[in-house]
Design a protein around this motif. Structure first.
Motif, PDB file in Angstrom:
ATOM      1  N   UNK A 276       1.474  10.770  14.907  1.00  0.00           N
ATOM      2  CA  UNK A 276       1.667  11.547  13.692  1.00  0.00           C
ATOM      3  C   UNK A 276       2.938  12.363  13.808  1.00  0.00           C
ATOM      4  N   UNK A 277       3.517  12.714  12.683  1.00  0.00           N
ATOM      5  CA  UNK A 277       4.712  13.552  12.656  1.00  0.00           C
ATOM      6  C   UNK A 277       4.566  14.526  11.495  1.00  0.00           C
ATOM      7  N   UNK A 278       5.678  15.161  11.101  1.00  0.00           N
ATOM      8  CA  UNK A 278       5.597  16.147  10.028  1.00  0.00           C
ATOM      9  C   UNK A 278       5.082  15.507   8.754  1.00  0.00           C
ATOM     10  N   UNK A 279       5.614  14.323   8.438  1.00  0.00           N
ATOM     11  CA  UNK A 279       5.141  13.587   7.274  1.00  0.00           C
ATOM     12  C   UNK A 279       3.957  12.740   7.702  1.00  0.00           C
ATOM     13  N   UNK A 280       2.767  13.146   7.308  1.00  0.00           N
ATOM     14  CA  UNK A 280       1.547  12.468   7.744  1.00  0.00           C
ATOM     15  C   UNK A 280       1.575  10.999   7.356  1.00  0.00           C
ATOM     16  N   UNK A 281       1.116  10.133   8.267  1.00  0.00           N
ATOM     17  CA  UNK A 281       1.031   8.695   8.006  1.00  0.00           C
ATOM     18  C   UNK A 281      -0.428   8.312   8.153  1.00  0.00           C
ATOM     19  N   UNK A 282      -1.129   8.141   7.076  1.00  0.00           N
ATOM     20  CA  UNK A 282      -2.546   7.801   7.119  1.00  0.00           C
ATOM     21  C   UNK A 282      -2.836   6.820   6.006  1.00  0.00           C
ATOM     22  N   UNK A 283      -4.104   6.399   5.942  1.00  0.00           N
ATOM     23  CA  UNK A 283      -4.498   5.439   4.913  1.00  0.00           C
ATOM     24  C   UNK A 283      -4.278   5.992   3.513  1.00  0.00           C
ATOM     25  N   UNK A 284      -4.199   7.332   3.391  1.00  0.00           N
ATOM     26  CA  UNK A 284      -3.986   7.922   2.076  1.00  0.00           C
ATOM     27  C   UNK A 284      -2.573   7.665   1.564  1.00  0.00           C
ATOM     28  N   UNK A 285      -1.633   7.320   2.445  1.00  0.00           N
ATOM     29  CA  UNK A 285      -0.251   7.107   2.034  1.00  0.00           C
ATOM     30  C   UNK A 285      -0.007   5.719   1.470  1.00  0.00           C
ATOM     31  N   UNK A 286      -0.952   4.829   1.644  1.00  0.00           N
ATOM     32  CA  UNK A 286      -0.754   3.457   1.195  1.00  0.00           C
ATOM     33  C   UNK A 286      -1.971   2.985   0.414  1.00  0.00           C
ATOM     34  N   UNK A 287      -1.766   1.942  -0.359  1.00  0.00           N
ATOM     35  CA  UNK A 287      -2.855   1.289  -1.091  1.00  0.00           C
ATOM     36  C   UNK A 287      -2.822  -0.197  -0.754  1.00  0.00           C
ATOM     37  N   UNK A 288      -3.971  -0.728  -0.329  1.00  0.00           N
ATOM     38  CA  UNK A 288      -4.078  -2.144   0.030  1.00  0.00           C
ATOM     39  C   UNK A 288      -5.172  -2.754  -0.836  1.00  0.00           C
ATOM     40  N   UNK A 289      -4.844  -3.807  -1.613  1.00  0.00           N
ATOM     41  CA  UNK A 289      -5.839  -4.379  -2.523  1.00  0.00           C
ATOM     42  C   UNK A 289      -5.470  -5.827  -2.843  1.00  0.00           C
ATOM     43  N   UNK A 290      -6.464  -6.678  -3.197  1.00  0.00           N
ATOM     44  CA  UNK A 290      -7.893  -6.379  -3.059  1.00  0.00           C
ATOM     45  C   UNK A 290      -8.327  -6.558  -1.608  1.00  0.00           C
ATOM     46  N   UNK A 291      -9.419  -5.994  -1.222  1.00  0.00           N
ATOM     47  CA  UNK A 291      -9.935  -6.119   0.146  1.00  0.00           C
ATOM     48  C   UNK A 291     -11.452  -5.982   0.112  1.00  0.00           C
ATOM     49  N   UNK A 292     -12.196  -7.069   0.268  1.00  0.00           N
ATOM     50  CA  UNK A 292     -11.821  -8.405   0.765  1.00  0.00           C
ATOM     51  C   UNK A 292     -10.853  -9.122  -0.181  1.00  0.00           C
ATOM     52  N   UNK A 293     -10.144 -10.105   0.410  1.00  0.00           N
ATOM     53  CA  UNK A 293      -9.109 -10.801  -0.327  1.00  0.00           C
ATOM     54  C   UNK A 293      -9.226 -12.310  -0.115  1.00  0.00           C
ATOM     55  N   UNK A 294      -8.873 -13.060  -1.125  1.00  0.00           N
ATOM     56  CA  UNK A 294      -8.685 -14.507  -1.005  1.00  0.00           C
ATOM     57  C   UNK A 294      -7.488 -14.855  -1.871  1.00  0.00           C
ATOM     58  N   UNK A 295      -6.349 -14.998  -1.227  1.00  0.00           N
ATOM     59  CA  UNK A 295      -5.125 -15.232  -1.978  1.00  0.00           C
ATOM     60  C   UNK A 295      -4.116 -14.139  -1.702  1.00  0.00           C
ATOM     61  N   UNK A 296      -3.587 -13.541  -2.756  1.00  0.00           N
ATOM     62  CA  UNK A 296      -2.518 -12.570  -2.606  1.00  0.00           C
ATOM     63  C   UNK A 296      -3.059 -11.178  -2.264  1.00  0.00           C
ATOM     64  N   UNK A 297      -2.528 -10.615  -1.175  1.00  0.00           N
ATOM     65  CA  UNK A 297      -2.850  -9.254  -0.769  1.00  0.00           C
ATOM     66  C   UNK A 297      -1.643  -8.378  -1.061  1.00  0.00           C
ATOM     67  N   UNK A 298      -1.851  -7.293  -1.797  1.00  0.00           N
ATOM     68  CA  UNK A 298      -0.772  -6.391  -2.170  1.00  0.00           C
ATOM     69  C   UNK A 298      -0.856  -5.109  -1.347  1.00  0.00           C
ATOM     70  N   UNK A 299       0.287  -4.639  -0.879  1.00  0.00           N
ATOM     71  CA  UNK A 299       0.368  -3.443  -0.050  1.00  0.00           C
ATOM     72  C   UNK A 299       1.387  -2.514  -0.691  1.00  0.00           C
ATOM     73  N   UNK A 300       0.909  -1.390  -1.194  1.00  0.00           N
ATOM     74  CA  UNK A 300       1.786  -0.400  -1.828  1.00  0.00           C
ATOM     75  C   UNK A 300       1.956   0.761  -0.856  1.00  0.00           C
ATOM     76  N   UNK A 301       3.160   0.893  -0.302  1.00  0.00           N
ATOM     77  CA  UNK A 301       3.415   1.942   0.693  1.00  0.00           C
ATOM     78  C   UNK A 301       3.938   3.227   0.064  1.00  0.00           C
ATOM     79  N   UNK A 302       4.018   3.258  -1.255  1.00  0.00           N
ATOM     80  CA  UNK A 302       4.445   4.448  -2.000  1.00  0.00           C
ATOM     81  C   UNK A 302       5.799   4.937  -1.485  1.00  0.00           C
ATOM     82  N   UNK A 303       5.881   6.171  -0.987  1.00  0.00           N
ATOM     83  CA  UNK A 303       7.167   6.715  -0.540  1.00  0.00           C
ATOM     84  C   UNK A 303       7.420   6.526   0.947  1.00  0.00           C
ATOM     85  N   UNK A 304       6.537   5.801   1.605  1.00  0.00           N
ATOM     86  CA  UNK A 304       6.684   5.595   3.045  1.00  0.00           C
ATOM     87  C   UNK A 304       7.726   4.506   3.306  1.00  0.00           C
TER      88      UNK A 304
END
Length: 276
Positions: A191-219
């Motif tokens: 960890x550092x000053x800018x927290x890096x946790x599951x709250x910083x990203x969005x992963x969907x859909x999960x479970x997945x079959x096909x395309x998995x999208x990962x939104x890292x926002x400002x990270x």
């Protein structure tokens, strides 16, 4: 008890002894791939029983790692079961380990059933460092044949040395039966000053079959990787558009995978992905 001894088959199919296995790493000792790279070293008296892959009442079938009690003798049985070389360059944490105790005895002075980190050499007699992580022959030992999960996550500091995990069974003719299952070792999240946790990203859909999208926002992401539970990297392509990434999972077998995200700041996050 079983007599399914491993003998010289422990290293079958394992070619490069110096290759590191990246984290996350997981084994339930259930298949050839999950047993790959593990090796036994018998540095004491070679008694009747040794480390073996057993299918008796596993936590998650079909198999687990087991050692049954010595039969006769008056010298120490001192058997080690050592993992493939693991990459602890960024530190590690043991997040899962199940154990079960049986037989007819309780540990006495001189008995050691434990998990170690070995450094410098896979052979315990040649290792430069043997650091004990977990001692199982303590006041909590109870031969009730009930599976229990190790309560605490065990952190392993970063090291660039040649490093292994090792189970040790040492006793003189004591009636101790032990079994282990579902070992999971993950990279140590920093960890550092800018927290890096599951709250910083969005992963969907999960479970997945096909395309998995990962939104890292400002990270700001340096690299992404997908691994199976044995720590083997899966060859897939991540497609990036801005702060979003896409990976096609349709060619993957059903099961659980681990998505590892590394930020430019050097921080890591591992997220479980279910492909159905």
């Amino acid at each position: 008890m079983k007599k399914n001894l491993l003998g010289t088959l422990l290293l079958a199919g394992f070619v490069n002894l110096n290759a590191q296995t990246s984290l996350p790493y997981s084994t339930g000792f259930d298949s050839a791939s999950e047993n790959e790279g593990w090796e036994q070293f018998r540095v004491g008296d070679e008694g009747f029983y040794e480390w073996e892959i057993s299918n008796q009442e596993s936590k998650t079938p079909p198999s687990n790692l087991a050692h049954y009690y010595p039969v006769g003798g008056d010298e120490f049985t001192d058997d080690w079961y050592v993992s493939p070389q693991l990459d602890f360059s960024n530190g590690a944490v043991i997040k899962s380990l199940w154990h079960k105790y049986g037989g007819f005895g309780l540990p006495i002075e001189g008995d050691t059933i434990a998990l170690y980190v070995l450094k410098g050499n896979k052979n315990p007699e040649l290792a430069t460092t043997k650091e004990r992580l977990i001692l199982f022959t303590d006041e909590n030992y109870s031969f009730d044949n009930v599976w229990e999960e190790e309560e605490n996550e065990i952190e392993i500091p970063a090291t660039n040395e040649e490093t292994y995990l090792a189970f040790r069974y040492k006793t003189i003719a004591n009636w101790l039966d032990v079994a282990f299952d579902n070992l999971e070792v993950h990279p140590l999240e920093t960890t550092a000053v800018n927290s890096f946790s599951a709250e910083n990203i969005t992963i969907f859909p999960n479970p997945v079959h096909g395309k998995l999208l990962i939104d890292t926002k400002n990270l700001k992401v340096e690299k992404l990787g997908l691994f199976n539970l044995q720590g083997k990297k899966i060859e897939v392509n991540f497609y990036q558009q801005g702060n979003q990434f896409m990976v096609n999972t349709s060619s993957l077998a059903k099961g659980i995978y681990l998505l590892q995200i590394q930020a430019i700041q050097g921080k890591n996050l591992t997220h479980k992905i279910i492909v159905d």
